[in-house]
Structure formats: structure tokens, C-alpha cells
Enzyme design. Structure first.
Site, short mmCIF file in Angstrom:
data_model
loop_
_atom_site.label_atom_id
_atom_site.label_comp_id
_atom_site.label_asym_id
_atom_site.label_seq_id
_atom_site.Cartn_x
_atom_site.Cartn_y
_atom_site.Cartn_z
N HIS A 79 53.01 -37.10 92.88
CA HIS A 79 53.25 -35.09 92.88
C HIS A 79 53.16 -35.61 90.93
O HIS A 79 53.09 -34.93 89.66
CB HIS A 79 54.72 -35.29 93.23
N ASP A 108 37.37 -22.41 63.91
CA ASP A 108 37.81 -23.15 65.63
C ASP A 108 38.55 -24.41 64.97
O ASP A 108 39.02 -24.97 64.15
CB ASP A 108 35.77 -23.46 65.92
N TRP A 144 55.42 -43.02 89.42
CA TRP A 144 54.64 -42.84 88.39
C TRP A 144 54.74 -43.86 87.42
O TRP A 144 54.92 -44.32 86.49
CB TRP A 144 54.79 -41.41 87.96
N SER A 172 41.41 -39.35 76.38
CA SER A 172 41.21 -37.52 76.64
C SER A 172 42.76 -36.57 75.51
O SER A 172 41.81 -35.92 74.60
CB SER A 172 41.89 -36.85 78.13
N SER A 173 44.10 -36.95 75.86
CA SER A 173 44.79 -36.61 75.43
C SER A 173 44.66 -37.06 73.97
O SER A 173 45.16 -36.89 72.75
CB SER A 173 46.20 -37.78 75.83
N HIS A 256 59.53 -43.23 76.50
CA HIS A 256 60.34 -42.06 76.10
C HIS A 256 59.65 -40.91 75.17
O HIS A 256 59.98 -39.56 75.27
CB HIS A 256 61.11 -42.30 75.45
N GLU A 258 57.06 -40.20 75.49
CA GLU A 258 56.33 -39.12 76.50
C GLU A 258 56.83 -37.81 76.51
O GLU A 258 56.65 -36.82 76.41
CB GLU A 258 55.73 -40.11 77.82
N TYR A 260 59.14 -36.46 74.63
CA TYR A 260 59.58 -35.41 74.00
C TYR A 260 57.60 -34.46 73.38
O TYR A 260 58.17 -33.70 72.93
CB TYR A 260 59.52 -35.92 72.44
N SER A 271 60.70 -20.75 69.97
CA SER A 271 60.56 -20.09 68.00
C SER A 271 59.65 -19.17 68.28
O SER A 271 59.90 -18.46 67.25
CB SER A 271 60.66 -21.45 67.32
N HIS A 305 66.97 -46.36 77.40
CA HIS A 305 68.24 -46.03 77.99
C HIS A 305 67.68 -46.04 79.47
O HIS A 305 68.16 -45.53 80.38
CB HIS A 305 69.05 -44.67 77.82
N HIS A 306 66.05 -45.88 80.24
CA HIS A 306 65.89 -45.71 81.17
C HIS A 306 66.17 -47.14 81.89
O HIS A 306 65.80 -47.40 83.00
CB HIS A 306 64.43 -45.86 81.39
N THR A 331 68.74 -32.17 68.83
CA THR A 331 68.46 -30.95 69.85
C THR A 331 69.81 -29.92 69.72
O THR A 331 68.96 -28.48 70.32
CB THR A 331 68.27 -31.42 71.02
N LYS A 334 68.91 -27.42 67.10
CA LYS A 334 67.78 -26.32 67.61
C LYS A 334 68.28 -25.65 68.31
O LYS A 334 68.41 -23.88 68.30
CB LYS A 334 66.95 -26.90 68.78
N ARG A 453 67.17 -41.97 94.56
CA ARG A 453 65.34 -40.84 94.52
C ARG A 453 64.73 -41.66 95.27
O ARG A 453 65.18 -42.60 95.96
CB ARG A 453 65.18 -40.90 93.31
#
Lengths: 529, 188, 377
Positions: A79, A108, A144, A172-173, A256, A258, A260, A271, A305-306, A331, A334, A453
Site C-alpha cells: 500500500h 512540448d 515500505w 523513471s522519476s 525525507h 522524498e 517534500y 498557489s 528525526h525519523h 512552511t 506559505k 502502527r
């Protein structure tokens, strides 16, 4: 790369679309590829969503009813992977394909053939990943985040397929990111300076650099997992001089930024939408650009921090806590800018605006729980509980995914040439926004009360809240079928859309007719001012 | 066309960036290890012998050094310290021994992995000799005494009054069979 | 009168439920100084977030109601102001600095493990905890005690469903207890919410944590880091006793464990009957082995091998191999070495059971002495 925009024009006749399946297989048109990405992402959203339904069904009551723990772990793992790499990231790439050339006045993407390739390898990556679920022993079940040694010594052979498919997703990315950067740097219409680019282009520009910086690190991490498991290296195995905690450092160095990658393009979308429906210019454009850039830079300094509970020296914990708290500043800028944009505007509440407003509120709630999680001593209590699950779903579902839905409603008239069914769309919005809060808000409570979790069964004290959460989950899942229906209905017909269907909209994409012709801006537009 | 060469230049640089970051991912491994060695970040001691270089023995304080052993999953040896803890003055050299026995009917090779708590203390624990420097073979049904000779750096911070040295023992027989078995000092 | 009582009843029922709910919906205050400080910190940040939320969302909703097109508003023209932008960069920064101060002092206090009174080694493995007292000859495994029938909904669930173990960790109150945490296999995480202690158990490394429990009682927690199949089924239970009671308990345990070791040596010469072996074996099997190999011995295809009809459990000369597998485990798989976890009697019983249950019917009997031969040749 021999392809350029000009050779492409010689190959394909003006505004003539090839037909049949080959149009989609061999297309180098940014609009076709954008469409492919978006449909692919929606398919993955449904697949990842059905896995979430399995999870929520099992958690509806305490006890094991439907699935065994091993399958449950596969569901949570896949998932996560499908939603992150299959739904959110391709959705943003699809939007970039459709919109970046139209927004900067380019005919293009700069590298159309690579564009085709970067999309078409993606389905294979996911076929590999999903097929591993049907193998003997099942698919990846290590979360994951695939922490070693659960993903190395203690995993089954699906790890090899997992690693291979992550490699393909990464390639791909990276190709997508290169394409976006080259397009933005080289194909801007004359007069479109960097500080005139729409926020969506800016945020994607920064996102693309993040992708190039961290996707290769992820590729390195999965490669190390593969060689640890099959080729006798011991990067993460203490017996050979490695360190399992080092895996987490490398993983979150990717992980991390990722996060963002999955939220910066959302900032760009919001925006664009808020000023349109406020009929007022975006407040603080340049501070928005600087805030985005500083969030991107700070994202490289907060990875640990993870992993506060892995046992770090107190100095390191303090460093990562301070840096993480610091992210709240840009943040916050924004959020304040969006609110200032709304202040004294003339607002109307069409569906894109509703999703954008829900984004601002719910993403901010996710930001609050993020701030709470940043405080190391308290994080020891929150870490690996449902409080974290609630936090990142607020950021990713009501953040990233809501922004994608807002974007789809906002640009759908441009893509299809028809207005979508506003009544149905509003129904979709209200069904989603109510159910998503029933789904994720109570998770804060069970998390605080101590539910970890990634568990298939829980103690009886959490039973009633989990039941509410599951009901919210099923409702949110079903609501997305309305979305599918609205989009199909709009693609097939409906009220003709004007070139600029939204009164307050600004930007080059609204200067071309709706639906956008197959080829646009073959002669670069003139940018005034 | 200018456009095309311009594209190529950017693509080339970006691909260079991709390759660089891929390499950086792997470079994080030695970087992490160097960082840990310098700061004691993960609590592992330097896995090499050091000569005795302490300037003095600090008789004014005593530090308790505790010894722990763990067997990793699938490791059937008996493995324990002969003494649970020792009290040492910083700068003083101590010799302690660990008992290891291979109860199986086959020759086995083991590797002990040290870890220290608090991690900060790992910077100040110097080993002159340790069985953990090498893989340790034991023939079927035999046992051995395994020595560790160490001293604490007199620079060790005042607040560290107790430190724990833990060894986790791993079965390396399969790996050792694959390569040539290193000759070690403690095998009889 | 009757009516009054009827009204009062549900009210009474609600009262404890409300008190209960605050516990169930929020972080626990816990029973240590640290957990109290963590709770206070949590509430402080929460209230700060609420205030910011009210201001931001309030402004937003104000504009949404007042500044609408349908009310005939014409949009204002402003779109930047250096002054407010600097202001709303600096103010949040100051708020954050204010939050960082108490967080920093609490954290530094939490990470100070010096001068402990009691040291306990906590070793995790799939899927149980092992506790060993550093200063006493006492060590034991602590496993989930919830019966499988409750998990599979065949029996009603108990009050402490999934939060109960066979042998809890016992600690004295009012003393600084230092935990040395590590793992035998994958990463686990030892968590007791009431102590605000959560620390990962990393294989090959030891981690430190500490607590001083103020109040005697039973405190429950769980493994917090995904560690494979039965991650959800490895709870932590800690009993805090007054120091005098704790001393009594630990001396008692020390004697008991020494006697058990002596008894085991005596039992080596004794033979058990097949019935005895099968009965004890079934109990051990269902308690420990069935989690992977399944109660019917069929295993899980591709993950955990079947024991019914397997060459190891039914082969003619496979007894030694069978004992070796159970005692020493299989490296690189989930099969652990049970030699250190079960008594020789239990090992003999469970091996006998595996060789005779589910139609394996080899008729083989394994005695403690046979196990001893493999364990201590």
C-alpha cells in the site's frame, strides 16, 4: 538525444493525432503522456486504496478475522509503495507534463522521446512489484521503509523483485526530472524570466532537483540491500562490521526529501488556484519562491528525526530537532501568504477552490502534528504509533492527493474542452472531506493512547475508535468512485468550456483554446510586462 | 542547433549529478563509519589493537566496566564473561577473559561484535588485545578462554561512572569456509 | 423515585467512562517524572498549535464569509508587504525558540543514564522479550499470554487482550533502573508508555534507557518497530514493586531458578511416558511453534515449512537432526535456537509431539537425555 522540438514538428503533422493504441504507445506528445501518467496514477490510487480497504477491514474489530499477519504486513508494505511511487509521484509528473510546457509557452517537453520512455517503463515496475504478491511466500512484508535486517537476512525472495522494481521507478522519476529541468531552463518563451514563472513551474523545478539528488541514493540503498541479501556483503550486518542503523540513515537521507517531493508541487497548485478564485494576485510571490527553496534545502538536514528512538547521542538529537522545527518557518510563510491572498479578495467556491481550501486547513493540521513530532522527547512517545500514521496521511492524503484533485478539477476544462458536472463534483468534495476526517482524525487519539502502527490486531481498548476509522476509510474509498465518474463524464461531453473558464485565472495556459490543441505554442507567445 | 547543444549540456550535467549522488549513497558507508569512529556515534569501539599511550593513571576515580554477551540467532555456542564487572582507574591496564565453548559436533568459526553503552564512552575504551579483532574458530566439542586487554583513556568524562561492554557472537562458519580461514592467536 | 434511579444509572455508567476516555484519547501522564514532563511538553505544544490554528483558520474563515464575490466584493489590489512578511517569519521563529527550550532540558535529562541502581538486560527476538538481571542470577523469556483462541475469535477477549505476558519484568519502585537493550535478529523497539521509554533493540548493538517508577503497579506496552509476522503479538509488561517486596521476589526467583537447573540435571536420568510427553509437547507446541508452523503442522507455504510429513520430523534416522534443528535453530531463517529458551524436558516433549502428531505417527519417543546428548555432547 537527437530529438528536438523542431524535428518533432517535421515528423508529425500539424494538429493531427495518430489513432488507436499506437498513439499511446509511441506518443511523444506532452499532453498524451500527461494523460497517460494521470490515468496510471489513478489506477494505482485505486489499487493502493483497495489494499487500504483490506487493512481497514481487518482492523475493523480486534482479533484476526480476514487475513493472517503475514498478508497484513504485505498489504501495509505494498500500500505504501504503490501510493507513494505509483499514485502521488506519477500524478505530479502527469500534471507537470500537461502544464509546464503550456505555462512557460513551450511547444512540448524538451526531450519528448525520453518522456515516452520514462512513462512506459513505469507499468512494468508495478507489474513486477504487484506480481510478487502472488508468488510463493508472498510479496515484500517489511514495511515500505524496508529496514534491514528485516529486508535482508529475514525476508523472502520477493525482495529481489522489490529491489528491481524500485530501480525502475527510480529511473523513471529521474528521467522525468531531467526532462522538467531541461524544459524549464531551455524552452521558456522569450520574456518569461525565472521570477515570472508560475509557482507551479517553480515548485516543480525545485522538486526535480530534489529528485535528481535523492532518487540515486534510494537506488544505492536498495542495491546494498540486494547485495547484503544475495552477494555476501555486510553493509547492514553487524557480524561483518556493518550497522543496521546505517541503513536508516541512508534510507531517510532519501526519505525525507522524498516527503517534500510529494508536497512541493502541491504548494504550486494551491498557489495557482487560490488567486484565481479570490480574484486577487498571489500574496508574496517572491517569498513563496524563497520559502520553497529553503524547505528543499532544509529537507537534507532533518532525516534523522525519523529515527530518534534508534539511540543517538543527545547532541545529534538536538541538532535534528532544531533543524526540523526550523522547517515550520518557511512552511508557515506559505500558509500565511495563502491566507493573505484570500484576505479582502472576492472569493467564490467552485470545486477546485473547495479542495484548495480544504488543503490549506488540513495540511496545516498535518503540519501541527509534524511540529509536535519534531520535539524529540515527546517523539519518543509518538514514534511508530498511529499518531504518526495520522500525521503523514494528513500531509499526503489531504495534502498531496487533495491538491491533485484540486488540480484535476481546475484544469479539466482545459484538457477536455468541457466543464465538469459541478454538482457531482461538489458532492465528491463533501463526501471526501467528511470521510477523510472520520478516517484520519481519530487515528491521532488511538496513537496517543498507545496503539502502535503496522499491527494486524490490537487490544480491546482501541476497538471503538478503530471501527470509526474503518467506516471513514470505506466511505473515503467509495467517494473516489464519484471522482472517477465526474472525470469520465467530463471527458465524454458536457457544457463547452471557454478558453478561460475561470474568471480570475491568469497564465499562458488560459490563452489557448479549450480543449488545448494537440500542439500549442509552436510560435513562442509574447510575455508582456 | 544551439537549442540542441544547450539541452545536451544540461542533460550531461544532470546525469553527472545522478551518477554523483548514486556514488554518494555508497560513499555514505565509509563516511558514516568515519563519523562514528570520530564521535562514538553508534557505540562501536575501533576494531583494532592500540598501543598503551595513557600519560598517567588517574587513581582519583574508579569506573565500573560491565561485561555482557549475546548470541545472535542460530549461534549455539556457550559464551559468557568470566567476571561480570571490573572496577578500573582510568589509565590502568586490565585483562579479562571470556569463556566460549562449541557444543556442536562440527568445527565452527565465530565473530564477536563489540558495542558500548553509553556510546560516548566508546571513544575512551582502548583495546590492546581482543578476541573480537579476528574470527575465532573452535573445533567440535572444545572450549577456550578468550582474552581482552584494555584501558580507559584518562580523558574519560567525569560523568561516566559505569560503562557496559557488550559482545554479540555471530556464526561465521559458512563465510569462513568460503574464504581461507585466518590463523588466529587464541586457537589451540 | 424509580424514575430518578433509572436516570441515575446511565449517568453513573457514563462517569467512569468519561474519566476513562481522557486516558484513551490522549497521551498518558504515566508514572515517572520523565513521563510527566513529556506529557506537559505534549500539552504545551498542543495548546500552542491550537492558538495558532484558531488565529490562522479564524482569519481564513473570516475572509471566506466576508470577502466573497457573492456579497459583491471587489478584490483588493495588494500583493506584497515586506513588513508583514518579515513579521510572520520572525514571530514563528520566536515561538519555536520558546518551545525548544523545555524540549532541550527534558531531552538532556532523559538521556542521562549515569548512576543506576538496577541494571536489566533486555534482549528482543522474533517475537518475545528476554530479561536478565545484571546483579542477580535471574533471567527468563517473556511471551504473549493471550491464548490463540481469543485471537482467532473462538473465545471472548480478556481485559488485557494482547497486552498480557506469561512472565512480566519486575522492577523496584523509586530506584533508577537502567535498561540495556539489544536484539538477536531484526530491529525491535521496547516501549512502555507509562514510563515514556521507547528504545530500539538493534542487533549487534546495545542501547541504553532508564526510568524511575514512582508508583507500584502493572504497566503495559508493546513492541513498536515492525519486526516481522508477529510484531503485533509481543507485548511488554512491567510490574513495579516496593523495594522490599522486590528484594523478596528476586531472591526467591534466584533460588527457584537455581533449583530448576539442578532438577533438570536430575530429570535427565528419568524417562517420561508417551502420554506425558505428548501432553506437555502439545502445550509447548501450541504456545511457541504454532505461531509459524501452524496448529495443524502445515506451516505457511513458502514462508514456514510444514512439519506434517516433513523428512526432518518423520525420517527414519532424522531424530538427531530434528533435535539439532530445534535446539540450535537454522541460521538465516526464522527458526530460532530453542535450546536456551525451553527446558530439556520441554524440548524432548515437543519433539516427541512433532514426530507423532498430525499423522506423523513415527512412534519415536525422545527423552530429555537424548536432548542433553545433542546440547552438551
Amino acid at each position: 538525444m537527437s530529438t528536438t522540438v523542431d524535428t518533432l514538428h517535421h515528423e508529425e503533422h500539424h494538429d493531427h493525432k495518430p489513432s488507436g493504441i499506437t498513439r499511446w504507445l509511441f506518443t511523444t506528445n506532452h499532453k498524451d503522456i500527461g494523460t497517460l501518467y494521470l490515468w496510471f496514477s489513478f489506477l494505482m490510487f485505486l489499487i493502493g486504496g483497495s489494499m487500504a480497504m483490506v487493512i481497514r477491514a481487518e482492523l475493523f474489530q480486534p482479533g484476526l478475522q480476514l487475513v493472517e499477519p503475514h498478508f497484513f504486513n504485505q498489504m501495509t508494505t505494498v500500500h505504501g509503495l504503490v501510493m507513494i511511487f505509483g499514485a502521488v509521484m506519477p500524478a505530479f509528473t502527469g500534471l507537470a507534463n500537461w502544464l509546464v510546457p503550456m505555462m512557460i509557452g513551450a511547444p512540448d517537453m524538451a526531450l519528448p522521446r525520453m518522456n515516452n520512455w520514462s512513462f512506459w517503463i513505469l507499468p512494468f515496475a508495478f507489474i513486477i512489484l504487484l506480481s510478487s504478491l502472488f508468488m510463493e511466500g508472498g510479496g515484500p512484508a517489511m514495511g515500505w521503509t524496508f529496514y534491514a535486517p528485516l529486508s535482508t537476512t529475514y525476508s523472502n525472495d520477493s525482495t529481489a523483485l522489490f529491489v528491481f522494481s524500485v530501480h525502475i521507478m527510480g529511473i523513471s522519476s529521474i528521467m522525468g526530472a531531467i526532462n522538467v529541468i531541461v524544459t524549464i531552463m531551455n524552452l521558456r518563451a522569450p520574456g518569461m524570466t525565472y521570477m515570472k514563472m508560475p509557482m507551479f513551474v517553480w515548485t516543480w523545478f525545485i522538486t526535480a532537483f530534489l529528485l535528481i539528488a535523492v532518487m540515486p541514493v534510494l537506488a544505492g540503498a536498495v542495491t546494498m540491500v540486494l547485495t547484503d541479501k544475495y552477494f555476501g556483503t555486510s553493509f547492514f550486518d553487524a557480524s561483518g562490521g556493518g550497522d543496521p542503523v546505517m541503513f536508516q540513515h541512508i534510507f531517510w537521507f532519501f526519505g525525507h526529501p522524498e516527503v517534500y517531493i510529494m508536497i512541493l508541487p502541491s504548494f504550486g497548485i494551491i498557489s495557482a488556484i487560490i488567486p484565481t478564485f479570490t480574484r486577487k494576485k498571489l500574496f508574496g510571490y517572491s517569498s513563496m519562491v524563497y520559502a520553497t527553496a529553503s524547505i528543499a534545502i532544509l529537507s537534507f538536514l532533518v532525516w534523522a528525526h525519523h529515527m530518534f528512538t534508534t539511540g543517538m547521542p543527545v547532541v545529534a538529537e538536538l541538532f535534528f530537532m532544531y533543524c526540523t522545527m526550523l522547517i515550520a518557518v518557511p512552511t508557515g510563510v506559505k500558509i500565511f501568504n495563502w491566507v493573505a491572498t484570500m484576505w479582502r479578495g472576492a472569493m467564490s467556491f467552485e470545486t477546485p477552490m473547495l479542495f484548495a481550501l480544504a488543503f490549506v486547513i488540513l495540511f496545516t493540521i498535518g503540519g501541527f502534528s509534524g511540529l509536535m513530532l519534531a520535539i524529540t522527547p515527546v517523539d519518543f512517545q509518538y514514534h511508530d504509533t498511529y499518531f504518526v500514521v495520522a500525521h503523514f496521511h494528513y500531509v499526503l492524503v489531504t495534502g498531496a492527493i487533495f491538491s491533485v484533485m484540486a488540480a484535476v478539477y481546475y484544469w479539466l476544462p482545459k484538457w477536455t474542452g468541457h466543464m465538469y458536472d459541478e454538482t457531482l463534483a461538489k458532492f465528491h468534495f463533501w463526501a471526501s472531506v467528511i470521510s477523510v476526517n472520520v478516517l484520519f482524525f481519530p487515528m491521532h487519539f488511538v496513537g496517543l493512547a498507545g496503539m502502535p502502527r503496522r499491527i494486524p490486531d490490537y487490544s480491546v481498548q482501541f476497538a471503538d475508535i478503530n471501527q470509526i476509522v474503518s467506516i471513514g476509510g470505506f466511505a473515503f474509498g467509495l467517494s473516489q468512485l464519484i471522482f472517477l465518474w465526474v472525470v469520465i463524464k467530463c471527458a465524454r461531453g458536457g457544457e463547452k468550456a471557454a478558453a478561460k473558464p475561470w474568471e480570475g485565472a491568469e497564465g499562458l495556459e488560459w490563452t489557448i483554446p479549450s480543449p488545448a490543441p494537440y500542439h500549442t505554442f509552436e510560435k513562442p507567445p509574447k510575455i508582456e510586462g | 542547433m544551439a537549442q540542441q547543444s544547450n539541452n545536451r549540456k544540461i542533460i550531461f550535467r544532470l546525469l553527472l549529478g545522478v551518477a554523483g549522488m548514486f556514488a554518494f549513497g555508497f560513499a555514505l558507508v565509509p563516511l558514516y563509519n568515519a563519523f562514528c569512529d570520530a564521535t562514538g556515534f553508534n557505540g562501536r569501539t575501533k576494531n583494532e589493537a592500540v598501543a598503551y599511550t595513557a600519560s598517567h593513571v588517574d587513581k582519583s576515580r574508579t569506573v565500573t566496566v560491565q561485561f555482557l554477551t549475546h548470541n545472535a540467532k542460530g549461534m549455539p555456542w556457550q559464551f559468557k564473561p568470566d567476571i561480570k564487572e571490573v572496577h578500573v582507574h582510568p589509565g590502568e591496564v586490565k585483562l579479562v577473559t571470556f569463556y566460549a565453548a562449541n557444543p556442536t559436533a562440527r568445527r565452527m568459526v565465530a565473530q564477536a561484535v563489540p558495542s558500548i553503552a553509553p556510546a560516548e564512552a566508546s571513544l575512551y575504551l582502548n583495546k590492546i588485545e581482543c578476541f573480537c579483532f579476528n574470527q575465532q574458530p573452535l573445533a567440535a566439542n572444545t572450549d577456550a578462554e578468550m582474552p581482552v586487554q584494555f584501558y580507559l583513556d584518562p580523558e574519560i568524562p567525569e560523568h561516566i561512572t559505569t560503562l557496559t561492554l557488550s559482545y554479540t557472537l555471530y556464526d561465521m562458519t559458512a563465510d569462513a569456509n568460503a574464504t581461507t580461514v585466518a590463523q588466529t592467536t587464541t586457537s589451540e | 423515585m424509580k424514575l430518578k434511579r433509572m436516570l441515575a444509572l446511565p449517568a453513573l455508567a457514563v462517569m467512569p467512562a468519561v474519566a476513562d476516555d481522557t486516558v484513551r484519547l490522549n497521551l498518558r501522564e504515566g508514572v515517572t517524572e520523565i513521563s510527566q514532563r513529556v506529557y506537559d511538553l505534549h500539552m504545551t505544544i498542543f495548546y500552542i498549535c491550537c492558538v495558532i490554528g484558531v488565529i490562522v483558520f479564524g482569519t481564513m474563515f473570516w475572509s471566506m464569509f466576508r470577502h466573497r464575490k457573492s456579497k459583491g466584493r471587489t478584490p483588493a489590489k495588494f500583493h506584497e508587504s515586506i513588513r508583514v512578511e518579515v513579521l510572520w517569519t520572525i514571530i514563528p521563529f520566536l515561538i519555536l525558540a520558546g518551545m525548544a527550550y523545555p524540549a532541550t532540558t527534558t531531552l538532556i535529562h532523559m538521556e542521562n543514564t549515569d548512576d543506576a541502581d538496577v541494571t536489566v538486560q533486555v534482549t528482543a527476538s522474533q517475537w518475545k522479550w528476554h530479561y536478565k538481571y545484571f546483579d542477580h542470577d535471574v533471567e527468563y523469556y517473556s511471551l504473549l499470554a493471550t491464548p490463540d483462541q481469543q485471537i482467532h475469535n473462538k473465545l471472548p477477549k480478556g481485559e488485557n487482550y494482547l497486552l498480557e505476558v506469561d512472565r512480566p519484568l519486575v522492577v523496584p519502585t523509586g530506584k533508577k533502573i537502567r535498561f540495556l537493550i539489544t536484539s538477536d535478529d531484526v530491529i525491535h523497539s521496547w516501549w512502555v508508555p507509562d514510563f515514556a521509554v521507547k528504545k530500539d533493540a538493534n542487533p549487534g548493538f546495545i542501547n541504553e534507557a532508564w526510568t524511575i517508577v514512582d508508583k507500584p503497579g502493572i504497566y503495559r506496552g508493546q513492541c513498536a518497530e515492525l519486526c516481522g509476522n508477529n510484531h503485533g503479538f509481543m507485548p511488554v509488561v512491567v510490574i513495579a514493586k516496593e523495594p522490599a517486596e522486590y528484594e523478596k521476589w528476586i531472591t526467591n526467583m534466584e533460588v527457584k531458578q537455581r533449583k530448576a537447573r539442578e532438577r533438570e540435571q536430575e530429570l535427565l536420568s528419568m524417562e517420561m511416558s508417551k502420554d506425558e510427553l505428548m501432553k506437555m509437547g502439545e502445550k509447548v507446541y501450541n504456545g511457541i511453534c504454532a505461531a509459524c508452523h501452524q496448529p495443524n503442522g502445515q506451516g505457511v507455504q513458502g514462508v514456514f515449512p510444514a512439519l506434517a510429513g516433513s523428512p526432518v520430523t518423520t525420517g527414519k534416522d532424522s531424530i538427531t537432526k530434528h533435535i539439532d534443528t530445534v535446539v540450535h535453530g537454522v541460521k538465516g531463517t526464522a527458526m530460532q535456537a530453542f535450546g536456551t529458551q525451553l527446558s530439556m524436558q520441554e524440548l524432548a516433549a515437543v519433539i516427541t509431539y512433532e514426530r507423532n502428531a498430525w499423522g506423523n505417527d513415527t512412534g519415536d519417543l525422545v527423552q530429555a537425555a537424548d536432548v542433553n546428548k545433542v546440547m552438551n555432547p
